[in-house]
Design a protein around this motif. Structure first.
Motif, PDB file in Angstrom:
ATOM      1  N   ARG A  44      57.677 -48.092  14.780  1.00  0.00           N
ATOM      2  CA  ARG A  44      58.231 -46.731  14.564  1.00  0.00           C
ATOM      3  C   ARG A  44      59.572 -46.993  14.167  1.00  0.00           C
ATOM      4  N   SER A  48      61.187 -41.904  11.406  1.00  0.00           N
ATOM      5  CA  SER A  48      59.727 -41.406  11.808  1.00  0.00           C
ATOM      6  C   SER A  48      59.617 -40.382  12.953  1.00  0.00           C
ATOM      7  N   ARG A  79      65.112 -50.564   6.756  1.00  0.00           N
ATOM      8  CA  ARG A  79      64.519 -49.842   7.908  1.00  0.00           C
ATOM      9  C   ARG A  79      64.704 -50.309   9.217  1.00  0.00           C
TER      10      ARG A  79
END
Lengths: 104, 104
Positions: A44, A48, A79
């Motif tokens: 994750r 998200s 990310r």
């Protein structure tokens, strides 16, 4: 390339109980922890999660979770991925995550 | 004769987990709970605790503890006595008080 500094972590063993309780006593952070518990480690990214807060607020919540030994993060390009430190946190505060994860 | 209204209580069964965590995530309230756990039921008046806060702040802390199902109070003349709702709270949130009472 990301210009962010790598996230700093606190091991649950170094977390006071007050810090752990305060980290969990928030609806957004409780939601993040519950969603992480239902996901595979590192699956994750921060963006998200089903929470409705601005990016700066979300970043603050993750900082609090790291500081409470609840979440570990690592960057992959732009990310940032997460895992719940379930085993380590359980060892430090037995039963606390279980209360959070059982729902209400 | 006391002119205060009798304190209102919330049973632990009606307390959300977030409320319980927030009530315990405070150093003064944690201290109050720990002192109560070491005392006989109804033996401690509100003014008898080793916390250094003003009377209005202390009153607020007890209101939060009542609202979280942690403390029951009753008045005897001008004094208000306390007991920890250990059994009921334990039944609702197993293990949470134990974490608080084991120290850090």
């Amino acid at each position: 390339m990301s210009h962010r500094a790598a996230p700093e972590h606190t091991h649950p063993d170094d977390v006071p109980l007050l810090t752990a309780l305060a980290a969990l006593a928030d609806p957004v952070r409780m939601r993040l922890v519950r969603e992480l518990a239902g996901a595979e480690d590192w699956s994750r990214a921060c963006g998200s999660f089903d929470v409705h807060v601005r990016k700066a607020a979300l970043s603050h919540h993750f900082t609090v979770l790291r500081g409470a030994g609840l979440v570990e993060q690592r960057d992959d390009g732009a990310r940032r991925f997460n895992r719940l430190r379930r085993g380590e946190f359980d060892a430090r505060f037995p039963g606390l995550l279980e209360l959070v994860l059982r729902g209400d």
